[in-house]
Design an enzyme around this catalytic site. Structure first.
Site, PDB file in Angstrom:
ATOM      1  N   SER A   1     128.761 -13.366  87.326  1.00  0.00           N
ATOM      2  CA  SER A   1     127.458 -13.376  86.649  1.00  0.00           C
ATOM      3  C   SER A   1     126.666 -14.593  87.125  1.00  0.00           C
ATOM      4  O   SER A   1     127.238 -15.525  87.714  1.00  0.00           O
ATOM      5  CB  SER A   1     127.690 -13.465  85.133  1.00  0.00           C
TER       6      SER A   1
ATOM      7  N   TYR B   1     130.764 -15.951  76.839  1.00  0.00           N
ATOM      8  CA  TYR B   1     130.430 -15.220  78.079  1.00  0.00           C
ATOM      9  C   TYR B   1     130.315 -16.196  79.249  1.00  0.00           C
ATOM     10  O   TYR B   1     130.872 -15.977  80.324  1.00  0.00           O
ATOM     11  CB  TYR B   1     129.119 -14.447  77.867  1.00  0.00           C
TER      12      TYR B   1
HETATM   13  P1  NAD Z   1     127.877  -2.208  80.146  1.00  0.00           P
HETATM   14  O1  NAD Z   1     128.012  -2.711  78.766  1.00  0.00           O
HETATM   15  O2  NAD Z   1     127.005  -1.044  80.427  1.00  0.00           O
HETATM   16  O3  NAD Z   1     129.298  -1.928  80.779  1.00  0.00           O
HETATM   17  C1  NAD Z   1     130.454  -2.627  80.437  1.00  0.00           C
HETATM   18  C2  NAD Z   1     131.651  -1.786  80.796  1.00  0.00           C
HETATM   19  O4  NAD Z   1     132.848  -2.459  80.380  1.00  0.00           O
HETATM   20  C3  NAD Z   1     131.629  -0.448  80.074  1.00  0.00           C
HETATM   21  O5  NAD Z   1     132.099   0.533  80.947  1.00  0.00           O
HETATM   22  C4  NAD Z   1     132.595  -0.651  78.947  1.00  0.00           C
HETATM   23  O6  NAD Z   1     133.185   0.538  78.474  1.00  0.00           O
HETATM   24  C5  NAD Z   1     133.604  -1.566  79.616  1.00  0.00           C
HETATM   25  N1  NAD Z   1     134.422  -2.260  78.640  1.00  0.00           N
HETATM   26  C6  NAD Z   1     134.025  -3.225  77.785  1.00  0.00           C
HETATM   27  N2  NAD Z   1     135.052  -3.564  76.971  1.00  0.00           N
HETATM   28  C7  NAD Z   1     136.109  -2.800  77.334  1.00  0.00           C
HETATM   29  C8  NAD Z   1     137.440  -2.669  76.847  1.00  0.00           C
HETATM   30  N3  NAD Z   1     137.903  -3.365  75.818  1.00  0.00           N
HETATM   31  N4  NAD Z   1     138.245  -1.769  77.458  1.00  0.00           N
HETATM   32  C9  NAD Z   1     137.797  -1.023  78.484  1.00  0.00           C
HETATM   33  N5  NAD Z   1     136.550  -1.103  78.961  1.00  0.00           N
HETATM   34  C10 NAD Z   1     135.715  -1.976  78.397  1.00  0.00           C
HETATM   35  O7  NAD Z   1     127.346  -3.456  80.969  1.00  0.00           O
HETATM   36  P2  NAD Z   1     127.191  -3.722  82.530  1.00  0.00           P
HETATM   37  O8  NAD Z   1     125.966  -4.510  82.674  1.00  0.00           O
HETATM   38  O9  NAD Z   1     127.354  -2.495  83.339  1.00  0.00           O
HETATM   39  O10 NAD Z   1     128.414  -4.706  82.725  1.00  0.00           O
HETATM   40  C11 NAD Z   1     129.377  -4.558  83.745  1.00  0.00           C
HETATM   41  C12 NAD Z   1     129.842  -5.929  84.190  1.00  0.00           C
HETATM   42  O11 NAD Z   1     128.761  -6.609  84.832  1.00  0.00           O
HETATM   43  C13 NAD Z   1     130.294  -6.835  83.029  1.00  0.00           C
HETATM   44  O12 NAD Z   1     131.416  -7.585  83.444  1.00  0.00           O
HETATM   45  C14 NAD Z   1     129.090  -7.744  82.850  1.00  0.00           C
HETATM   46  O13 NAD Z   1     129.436  -8.975  82.307  1.00  0.00           O
HETATM   47  C15 NAD Z   1     128.608  -7.889  84.281  1.00  0.00           C
HETATM   48  N6  NAD Z   1     127.230  -8.329  84.454  1.00  0.00           N
HETATM   49  C16 NAD Z   1     126.178  -7.579  84.036  1.00  0.00           C
HETATM   50  C17 NAD Z   1     124.883  -8.037  84.263  1.00  0.00           C
HETATM   51  C18 NAD Z   1     123.665  -7.252  83.873  1.00  0.00           C
HETATM   52  O14 NAD Z   1     122.561  -7.747  84.060  1.00  0.00           O
HETATM   53  N7  NAD Z   1     123.787  -6.069  83.355  1.00  0.00           N
HETATM   54  C19 NAD Z   1     124.677  -9.257  84.891  1.00  0.00           C
HETATM   55  C20 NAD Z   1     125.782 -10.000  85.290  1.00  0.00           C
HETATM   56  C21 NAD Z   1     127.054  -9.522  85.080  1.00  0.00           C
END
Ligand code: NAD
Length: 252
Positions: A144, A157
């Site tokens: 991130s 986080y």
């Molecule tokens: P999202 O909430 O849409 O997806 C998160 C995913 O993690 C989902 O598929 C969810 O089911 C899964 N998950 C969460 N807890 C879980 C558990 N206990 N068991 C199994 N699966 C679990 O969000 P996203 O933005 O797609 O996030 C994906 C990754 O990217 C994360 O690690 C997030 O921190 C990272 N991220 C996102 C952004 C952004 O801007 N969206 C930026 C930086 C990093």
């Protein structure tokens, strides 16, 4: 000419692949030729359809990654589905927002468990297989901007994603000579469930947008190229990097 980005014959395990960035990464790897093992708590129907449309073999494993309990089953099912695991994408992650002064132990533990603890032990279990079968592999952690910056109101986080960057470097150092590339992608601000609260806050949303040089939030598909690169032989000499895909945010 051989294509250094070709993933034909590979099997990729992608956690949290039912939605958002994980889904987009699974689809990009599938389009590059990899079979997909999608791991997560929720239904994977849409991801399955998109991966199969790309011509990929697809298997899903239902698992709650908030504890270490499902790790053995994930590895066993993944190996059964693909014979061996070539690529692991540690994408599943959660976020909790509250002022540091009133942040609870539960919001600390929940985030650290999914984002860091399970990620480490799942990676360990899969790396053991990669080392045992002697073919090495590719591990991609989804970090991130909070791997580089402090942020506000997301203490667990930021701690987890800063920790994940450190872990990426440590594992790269330990496993590079064993044929495993460990790297991370640091997505900027992407349109997913994870950022819904930010995008709903008009003030924060416009402050963020004004700081992104490219002038827009990221779409999940914007991550595909970086994921395929780090999953393929094109990155064979790349170890321990945290690659920002952020529309220029960190360059500002
Ligand atoms: P999202 O909430 O849409 O997806 C998160 C995913 O993690 C989902 O598929 C969810 O089911 C899964 N998950 C969460 N807890 C879980 C558990 N206990 N068991 C199994 N699966 C679990 O969000 P996203 O933005 O797609 O996030 C994906 C990754 O990217 C994360 O690690 C997030 O921190 C990272 N991220 C996102 C952004 C952004 O801007 N969206 C930026 C930086 C990093």
């Amino acid at each position: 000419m051989t294509n250094a980005f070709d993933l034909a014959g590979k099997t990729a395990v992608v956690t949290g692949a039912n939605t958002g960035l994980g889904q987009a990464i699974a689809v990009a790897l599938a389009q590059a030729g990899s079979a997909i093992v999608a791991v997560g708590r929720s239904g994977m129907d849409e991801t399955e359809r998109l991966c199969r449309d790309a011509g990929a073999r697809f298997h899903s494993v239902k698992a709650d990654l908030s504890s270490l309990e499902p790790i053995e089953q994930i590895v066993a099912e993944s190996v059964a589905a693909g014979e061996r695991i070539d690529i692991l994408v540690n994408n599943a992650g959660i976020i909790r927002r509250a002022d540091a002064i009133s942040f609870t132990e539960k919001d600390w533990d929940d985030v650290m468990n999914v984002n860091l603890k399970t990620t480490f032990f799942l990676t360990q279990a899969i790396a053991r297989r990669m080392i045992e079968d002697g073919r090495g592999g590719k591990i991609i952690n989804i970090a991130s901007l909070l791997s580089f910056q402090g942020g506000i109101r997301i203490p667990s986080y930021t701690a987890s994603k800063s920790g994940l960057a450190g872990l990426t470097r440590l594992l790269a150092c330990e496993w590079a000579a064993k044929g495993i590339n460990v790297n991370a992608i640091a997505p900027g601000y992407f349109v997913t469930n994870n950022t819904e609260a930010l995008r709903d806050d008009q003030k924060r949303s416009s402050e963020i947008l004004a700081r992104i040089p490219v002038g827009r939030w990221g779409n999940p598909a914007d991550l595909g190229g970086a994921a395929v690169f780090l999953a393929s032989s094109a990155s064979d000499y790349v170890h321990g990097v945290v690659l920002p895909v952020d529309g220029g945010w960190l360059a500002r």
